[in-house]
Design a protein around this motif. Structure first.
Motif, PDB file in Angstrom:
ATOM      1  N   LEU A 187      19.307 -23.162   5.165  1.00  0.00           N
ATOM      2  CA  LEU A 187      20.232 -24.100   4.550  1.00  0.00           C
ATOM      3  C   LEU A 187      19.752 -25.507   4.874  1.00  0.00           C
ATOM      4  O   LEU A 187      19.558 -25.854   6.037  1.00  0.00           O
ATOM      5  N   ARG A 188      19.541 -26.289   3.851  1.00  0.00           N
ATOM      6  CA  ARG A 188      19.042 -27.655   4.020  1.00  0.00           C
ATOM      7  C   ARG A 188      19.884 -28.610   3.191  1.00  0.00           C
ATOM      8  O   ARG A 188      20.413 -28.256   2.144  1.00  0.00           O
ATOM      9  N   HIS A 189      19.987 -29.827   3.650  1.00  0.00           N
ATOM     10  CA  HIS A 189      20.622 -30.883   2.873  1.00  0.00           C
ATOM     11  C   HIS A 189      19.716 -31.159   1.685  1.00  0.00           C
ATOM     12  O   HIS A 189      18.523 -31.425   1.857  1.00  0.00           O
ATOM     13  N   SER A 190      20.252 -31.070   0.488  1.00  0.00           N
ATOM     14  CA  SER A 190      19.459 -31.251  -0.730  1.00  0.00           C
ATOM     15  C   SER A 190      20.115 -32.289  -1.627  1.00  0.00           C
ATOM     16  O   SER A 190      21.338 -32.370  -1.696  1.00  0.00           O
ATOM     17  N   VAL A 191      19.287 -33.062  -2.309  1.00  0.00           N
ATOM     18  CA  VAL A 191      19.774 -34.076  -3.221  1.00  0.00           C
ATOM     19  C   VAL A 191      19.102 -33.894  -4.576  1.00  0.00           C
ATOM     20  O   VAL A 191      17.966 -33.441  -4.667  1.00  0.00           O
ATOM     21  N   PRO A 192      19.791 -34.262  -5.657  1.00  0.00           N
ATOM     22  CA  PRO A 192      19.183 -34.161  -6.981  1.00  0.00           C
ATOM     23  C   PRO A 192      17.994 -35.111  -7.107  1.00  0.00           C
ATOM     24  O   PRO A 192      18.009 -36.201  -6.535  1.00  0.00           O
ATOM     25  N   VAL A 193      16.979 -34.684  -7.844  1.00  0.00           N
ATOM     26  CA  VAL A 193      15.798 -35.503  -8.098  1.00  0.00           C
ATOM     27  C   VAL A 193      15.992 -36.172  -9.458  1.00  0.00           C
ATOM     28  O   VAL A 193      16.303 -35.511 -10.437  1.00  0.00           O
ATOM     29  N   ALA A 194      15.819 -37.484  -9.494  1.00  0.00           N
ATOM     30  CA  ALA A 194      15.938 -38.217 -10.748  1.00  0.00           C
ATOM     31  C   ALA A 194      14.784 -37.830 -11.671  1.00  0.00           C
ATOM     32  O   ALA A 194      13.637 -37.755 -11.223  1.00  0.00           O
ATOM     33  N   PRO A 195      15.075 -37.565 -12.948  1.00  0.00           N
ATOM     34  CA  PRO A 195      13.989 -37.245 -13.879  1.00  0.00           C
ATOM     35  C   PRO A 195      13.040 -38.427 -14.052  1.00  0.00           C
ATOM     36  O   PRO A 195      13.475 -39.572 -14.072  1.00  0.00           O
ATOM     37  N   GLU A 196      11.747 -38.117 -14.138  1.00  0.00           N
ATOM     38  CA  GLU A 196      10.743 -39.171 -14.315  1.00  0.00           C
ATOM     39  C   GLU A 196      10.761 -39.671 -15.749  1.00  0.00           C
ATOM     40  O   GLU A 196      10.881 -38.896 -16.679  1.00  0.00           O
ATOM     41  N   LYS A 197      10.636 -40.966 -15.905  1.00  0.00           N
ATOM     42  CA  LYS A 197      10.577 -41.566 -17.245  1.00  0.00           C
ATOM     43  C   LYS A 197       9.114 -41.724 -17.620  1.00  0.00           C
ATOM     44  O   LYS A 197       8.310 -42.149 -16.820  1.00  0.00           O
ATOM     45  N   GLY A 198       8.825 -41.412 -18.866  1.00  0.00           N
ATOM     46  CA  GLY A 198       7.449 -41.646 -19.244  1.00  0.00           C
ATOM     47  C   GLY A 198       7.035 -40.808 -20.309  1.00  0.00           C
ATOM     48  O   GLY A 198       6.187 -40.588 -20.971  1.00  0.00           O
ATOM     49  N   THR A 225      19.470 -27.782 -12.222  1.00  0.00           N
ATOM     50  CA  THR A 225      19.324 -29.076 -11.581  1.00  0.00           C
ATOM     51  C   THR A 225      18.115 -29.036 -10.658  1.00  0.00           C
ATOM     52  O   THR A 225      17.969 -28.103  -9.871  1.00  0.00           O
ATOM     53  N   ILE A 226      17.240 -30.035 -10.765  1.00  0.00           N
ATOM     54  CA  ILE A 226      16.078 -30.144  -9.879  1.00  0.00           C
ATOM     55  C   ILE A 226      16.528 -30.882  -8.625  1.00  0.00           C
ATOM     56  O   ILE A 226      17.110 -31.964  -8.713  1.00  0.00           O
ATOM     57  N   VAL A 227      16.266 -30.290  -7.455  1.00  0.00           N
ATOM     58  CA  VAL A 227      16.692 -30.889  -6.187  1.00  0.00           C
ATOM     59  C   VAL A 227      15.529 -30.921  -5.201  1.00  0.00           C
ATOM     60  O   VAL A 227      14.538 -30.214  -5.360  1.00  0.00           O
ATOM     61  N   ARG A 228      15.676 -31.769  -4.177  1.00  0.00           N
ATOM     62  CA  ARG A 228      14.692 -31.873  -3.101  1.00  0.00           C
ATOM     63  C   ARG A 228      15.428 -31.635  -1.793  1.00  0.00           C
ATOM     64  O   ARG A 228      16.438 -32.276  -1.518  1.00  0.00           O
ATOM     65  N   GLY A 240      29.114 -38.345  -1.293  1.00  0.00           N
ATOM     66  CA  GLY A 240      27.666 -38.467  -1.177  1.00  0.00           C
ATOM     67  C   GLY A 240      26.955 -37.556  -2.153  1.00  0.00           C
ATOM     68  O   GLY A 240      27.521 -36.609  -2.665  1.00  0.00           O
ATOM     69  N   PRO A 241      25.694 -37.826  -2.402  1.00  0.00           N
ATOM     70  CA  PRO A 241      24.951 -37.083  -3.420  1.00  0.00           C
ATOM     71  C   PRO A 241      24.406 -35.738  -2.941  1.00  0.00           C
ATOM     72  O   PRO A 241      24.029 -34.912  -3.738  1.00  0.00           O
ATOM     73  N   GLY A 242      24.327 -35.508  -1.649  1.00  0.00           N
ATOM     74  CA  GLY A 242      23.676 -34.300  -1.135  1.00  0.00           C
ATOM     75  C   GLY A 242      24.609 -33.119  -0.929  1.00  0.00           C
ATOM     76  O   GLY A 242      25.819 -33.275  -0.807  1.00  0.00           O
ATOM     77  N   ARG A 243      24.014 -31.931  -0.898  1.00  0.00           N
ATOM     78  CA  ARG A 243      24.745 -30.686  -0.656  1.00  0.00           C
ATOM     79  C   ARG A 243      23.887 -29.789   0.223  1.00  0.00           C
ATOM     80  O   ARG A 243      22.665 -29.921   0.256  1.00  0.00           O
ATOM     81  N   LEU A 244      24.522 -28.841   0.894  1.00  0.00           N
ATOM     82  CA  LEU A 244      23.780 -27.825   1.628  1.00  0.00           C
ATOM     83  C   LEU A 244      23.439 -26.691   0.680  1.00  0.00           C
ATOM     84  O   LEU A 244      24.326 -26.084   0.088  1.00  0.00           O
TER      85      LEU A 244
END
Length: 54
Positions: A43-54, A4-7, A30-34
């Protein structure tokens, strides 16, 4: 194993082999995790990155 790609909260983008509790859905907790960011090594709050369309 799917990755999973996260930011993180600092804006670093990285991939993780697992994203804990992702099947519970954003509505419940919520969508985020530590996660430990490999760039800032904290340890940072991280959320999944939506895949780019194109």
């Amino acid at each position: 194993m799917e990755r999973t790609i996260v930011r993180c909260a600092e804006g670093h983008v990285f991939s993780t082999a697992s994203f804990p509790m992702q099947n519970l859905g954003a509505g419940r907790i919520g969508p985020g995790r530590l996660l430990r960011c490999p760039r800032c090594a904290r340890l940072r709050h991280s959320v999944p990155v939506a895949p780019e369309k194109g």
